[in-house]
Design a protein around this motif. Structure first.
Motif, mmCIF file in Angstrom:
data_model
loop_
_atom_site.group_PDB
_atom_site.id
_atom_site.type_symbol
_atom_site.label_atom_id
_atom_site.label_comp_id
_atom_site.label_asym_id
_atom_site.label_seq_id
_atom_site.Cartn_x
_atom_site.Cartn_y
_atom_site.Cartn_z
ATOM 1 N N THR A 61 34.318 36.066 9.449
ATOM 2 C CA THR A 61 35.308 35.239 8.764
ATOM 3 C C THR A 61 34.649 34.162 7.920
ATOM 4 O OG1 THR A 61 36.917 35.613 10.537
ATOM 5 C CG2 THR A 61 37.304 33.727 9.080
ATOM 6 N N LEU A 62 33.646 33.489 8.481
ATOM 7 C CA LEU A 62 32.980 32.407 7.758
ATOM 8 C C LEU A 62 32.197 32.930 6.553
ATOM 9 C CD1 LEU A 62 31.673 30.190 10.706
ATOM 10 C CD2 LEU A 62 33.520 29.653 9.095
ATOM 11 N N VAL A 63 31.434 33.998 6.745
ATOM 12 C CA VAL A 63 30.588 34.508 5.665
ATOM 13 C C VAL A 63 31.434 35.107 4.543
ATOM 14 C CG1 VAL A 63 28.848 36.224 5.052
ATOM 15 C CG2 VAL A 63 28.598 34.905 7.152
ATOM 16 N N LEU A 64 32.353 36.008 4.900
ATOM 17 C CA LEU A 64 33.185 36.628 3.877
ATOM 18 C C LEU A 64 34.162 35.617 3.270
ATOM 19 C CD1 LEU A 64 33.938 40.096 5.509
ATOM 20 C CD2 LEU A 64 32.232 39.528 3.765
ATOM 21 N N GLY A 65 34.636 34.675 4.099
ATOM 22 C CA GLY A 65 35.491 33.617 3.578
ATOM 23 C C GLY A 65 34.770 32.760 2.549
ATOM 24 N N ALA A 66 33.487 32.516 2.777
ATOM 25 C CA ALA A 66 32.690 31.752 1.818
ATOM 26 C C ALA A 66 32.569 32.512 0.497
ATOM 27 C CB ALA A 66 31.301 31.474 2.392
ATOM 28 N N TYR A 67 32.393 33.824 0.585
ATOM 29 C CA TYR A 67 32.362 34.639 -0.632
ATOM 30 C C TYR A 67 33.691 34.527 -1.381
ATOM 31 C CZ TYR A 67 27.930 37.178 -0.050
ATOM 32 O OH TYR A 67 26.596 37.519 0.016
ATOM 33 N N ALA A 68 34.791 34.560 -0.647
ATOM 34 C CA ALA A 68 36.109 34.465 -1.284
ATOM 35 C C ALA A 68 36.277 33.113 -1.971
ATOM 36 C CB ALA A 68 37.210 34.680 -0.243
ATOM 37 N N LEU A 69 35.860 32.049 -1.332
ATOM 38 C CA LEU A 69 35.969 30.713 -1.928
ATOM 39 C C LEU A 69 35.126 30.594 -3.192
ATOM 40 C CD1 LEU A 69 35.845 28.515 1.306
ATOM 41 C CD2 LEU A 69 37.811 28.794 -0.222
ATOM 42 N N LEU A 70 33.913 31.124 -3.145
ATOM 43 C CA LEU A 70 33.052 31.084 -4.325
ATOM 44 C C LEU A 70 33.640 31.915 -5.459
ATOM 45 C CD1 LEU A 70 29.517 31.387 -2.668
ATOM 46 C CD2 LEU A 70 30.489 29.382 -3.780
ATOM 47 N N ALA A 71 34.192 33.071 -5.116
ATOM 48 C CA ALA A 71 34.804 33.924 -6.143
ATOM 49 C C ALA A 71 36.020 33.254 -6.764
ATOM 50 C CB ALA A 71 35.184 35.278 -5.540
ATOM 51 N N ALA A 72 36.784 32.510 -5.952
ATOM 52 C CA ALA A 72 37.954 31.801 -6.475
ATOM 53 C C ALA A 72 37.533 30.739 -7.490
ATOM 54 C CB ALA A 72 38.731 31.165 -5.331
#
Length: 205
Positions: free
Chosen positions: A155-166
């Motif tokens: 959740t943390l790692v993929l969530g960080a990718y999502a935040l950066l992509a946003a």
């Protein structure tokens, strides 16, 4: 589970989760296309599918026996391939959005996470975890800790990718919305490749 084992397993899981595989690609592209909510729903689907596989492994279910069931594993993989193909068609046909927003919640994003999780080796945990721990020797507390650790790291790692992509989405498309067309084509192509790869691995296994 000792502290040293917990730390080494955490590091290994973080490296695996952060590697630019299908899960990361799906999270980033869906976030760029549909917004942060979509990306987080993809992450949720990936985490849920991985936990289902892990729980089955901890429960002593040999997932390899699915291959001996008449068409069961094949049907599951082909359904996942169909989901990826449908998502690819939708991405290819998606129009340019002039007004950027965070998108809306949709079950399709969650299903995208489920489907892309199946493009990774479904039996990953059967091969990965024994390198660190004896699954049969885990206590109930150890199993709960392991489930929490894996779900938390994913959740943390993929969530960080999502935040950066946003954040990247605003930079890419705010002044040049026509770039969305190229992203839609690239995203669709990736989904088609994943679907073809999953079909091929299903047929040849």
């Amino acid at each position: 589970m000792t502290l040293s084992l917990f730390i080494s397993l955490s590091i290994a899981l973080t490296l695996v989760a952060a590697a630019p595989g299908p899960g990361v690609i799906m999270t980033v592209t869906r976030t760029l296309q549909f917004g942060l909510i979509a990306g987080l729903l993809v992450v949720t689907g990936i985490v849920v599918m991985d936990l289902i596989v892990l729980i089955a492994t901890l429960a002593g279910l040999n997932l390899l026996t699915l291959a001996n069931q008449p068409g069961l594993l094949t049907l599951l993989m082909l359904l996942a391939s169909l989901v990826l193909i449908v998502l690819g068609i939708q991405s290819w046909r998606r129009p340019i959005i002039l007004q950027l927003d965070e998108g809306q919640a949709s079950a399709s994003h969650f299903m995208a996470g489920i489907a892309v999780s199946l493009t990774n080796p479904v039996l990953f945990y059967l091969a990965f975890l024994p390198a660190f721990i004896d699954i049969d020797a885990l206590t109930l507390d150890d199993q709960i800790m392991l489930l929490a650790l894996i779900s938390g790291i994913l959740t943390l790692v993929l969530g960080a990718y999502a935040l950066l992509a946003a954040k990247l989405k605003i930079w890419l498309f705010e002044a040049h919305p026509e770039r969305q067309r190229w992203l839609n084509r690239i995203s669709a192509s990736v989904l088609f490749v994943l679907a073809i790869g999953l079909i091929h691995s299903t047929i040849t296994q």
